[in-house]
Design a protein around this motif. Structure first.
Motif, PDB file in Angstrom:
ATOM      1  N   GLU A   1      32.096  27.744  18.578  1.00  0.00           N
ATOM      2  CA  GLU A   1      32.089  28.280  19.941  1.00  0.00           C
ATOM      3  C   GLU A   1      33.320  27.845  20.720  1.00  0.00           C
ATOM      4  O   GLU A   1      33.805  28.571  21.586  1.00  0.00           O
ATOM      5  CB  GLU A   1      30.823  27.840  20.672  1.00  0.00           C
TER       6      GLU A   1
ATOM      7  N   MET B   1      23.164  15.397  17.943  1.00  0.00           N
ATOM      8  CA  MET B   1      23.320  16.756  17.419  1.00  0.00           C
ATOM      9  C   MET B   1      23.207  16.758  15.899  1.00  0.00           C
ATOM     10  O   MET B   1      23.627  15.815  15.239  1.00  0.00           O
ATOM     11  CB  MET B   1      24.675  17.336  17.834  1.00  0.00           C
ATOM     12  N   THR B   2      22.654  17.842  15.368  1.00  0.00           N
ATOM     13  CA  THR B   2      22.589  18.007  13.916  1.00  0.00           C
ATOM     14  C   THR B   2      23.928  18.552  13.422  1.00  0.00           C
ATOM     15  O   THR B   2      24.758  19.013  14.228  1.00  0.00           O
ATOM     16  CB  THR B   2      21.492  19.012  13.522  1.00  0.00           C
ATOM     17  N   ARG B   3      24.123  18.515  12.126  1.00  0.00           N
ATOM     18  CA  ARG B   3      25.348  19.060  11.537  1.00  0.00           C
ATOM     19  C   ARG B   3      25.508  20.543  11.913  1.00  0.00           C
ATOM     20  O   ARG B   3      26.600  20.985  12.243  1.00  0.00           O
ATOM     21  CB  ARG B   3      25.296  18.894  10.021  1.00  0.00           C
ATOM     22  N   GLU B   4      24.421  21.287  11.868  1.00  0.00           N
ATOM     23  CA  GLU B   4      24.464  22.714  12.210  1.00  0.00           C
ATOM     24  C   GLU B   4      24.873  22.906  13.672  1.00  0.00           C
ATOM     25  O   GLU B   4      25.654  23.801  13.991  1.00  0.00           O
ATOM     26  CB  GLU B   4      23.111  23.384  11.934  1.00  0.00           C
ATOM     27  N   GLU B   5      24.340  22.079  14.563  1.00  0.00           N
ATOM     28  CA  GLU B   5      24.689  22.182  15.987  1.00  0.00           C
ATOM     29  C   GLU B   5      26.156  21.854  16.219  1.00  0.00           C
ATOM     30  O   GLU B   5      26.829  22.507  17.019  1.00  0.00           O
ATOM     31  CB  GLU B   5      23.801  21.252  16.818  1.00  0.00           C
ATOM     32  N   ILE B   6      26.675  20.844  15.511  1.00  0.00           N
ATOM     33  CA  ILE B   6      28.090  20.482  15.653  1.00  0.00           C
ATOM     34  C   ILE B   6      28.970  21.602  15.120  1.00  0.00           C
ATOM     35  O   ILE B   6      29.962  21.982  15.750  1.00  0.00           O
ATOM     36  CB  ILE B   6      28.385  19.149  14.941  1.00  0.00           C
TER      37      ILE B   6
ATOM     38  N   GLN C   1      28.244  24.750  14.990  1.00  0.00           N
ATOM     39  CA  GLN C   1      28.151  25.844  15.962  1.00  0.00           C
ATOM     40  C   GLN C   1      29.030  25.534  17.177  1.00  0.00           C
ATOM     41  O   GLN C   1      29.729  26.415  17.688  1.00  0.00           O
ATOM     42  CB  GLN C   1      26.705  26.067  16.389  1.00  0.00           C
ATOM     43  N   LEU C   2      29.006  24.296  17.639  1.00  0.00           N
ATOM     44  CA  LEU C   2      29.809  23.895  18.794  1.00  0.00           C
ATOM     45  C   LEU C   2      31.302  24.108  18.535  1.00  0.00           C
ATOM     46  O   LEU C   2      31.983  24.721  19.357  1.00  0.00           O
ATOM     47  CB  LEU C   2      29.549  22.428  19.138  1.00  0.00           C
TER      48      LEU C   2
END
Length: 105
Positions: A53, A42-47, A49-50
Motif C-alpha cells: 500500500e 502485525m502479522t507477516r501478511e499485514e506487513i 500488505q502495508l
C-alpha cells in the motif's frame, strides 16, 4: 517472535537491532525521518500488505532489475510550497504543523 519481511522490496532496507521493537521507518529523499510505524503487533501478511500500500516495488528475486518508473518508489512527488496564510481572526496564524500533511508518504 521476530518479524520477517521479504527482502525483495526495492528501496527497503532491513536492520536488526537487538532488543528493539520492530518498526518501519519512512525517510524522505533527504533521509529525514517522516514516520515510524510499529510492526510488533502485525502479522507477516499485514506487513506485506502495508509495504504494498505504501508503494514499495516487489522484485521477483533480490538481484532482479527494477523498472525505471519504480526506481524511486515509494517516493511521492515533493509537496509544493504554498505562500504563508494570512493571520486568522484575532491576529493568530495557525501553527505550521496544522497546515502540513504527509504528502510524500
Amino acid at each position: 517472535m521476530p518479524v520477517r519481511v521479504c527482502l525483495c522490496l526495492h528501496n527497503l532496507e532491513m536492520k536488526h537491532l537487538p532488543g528493539a521493537d520492530p518498526e518501519l521507518v519512512l525517510l524522505s529523499h533527504r533521509y529525514e525521518e517522516l514516520e515510524r510505524i510499529p510492526l510488533s503487533d502485525m502479522t507477516r501478511e499485514e506487513i506485506n500488505q502495508l509495504v504494498q500500500e505504501l508503494g514499495f516495488y516487489r522484485k521477483e528475486t533480490p538481484d532482479a532489475p527494477v523498472p525505471e518508473e519504480f526506481q524511486f518508489a515509494p517516493a511521492r512527488p515533493l509537496p509544493t510550497l504554498t505562500p504563508r496564510q494570512a493571520p486568522a481572526a484575532g491576529g493568530k496564524t495557525p501553527p505550521e504543523h496544522a497546515k502540513r500533511e504527509h504528502q510524500d508518504l
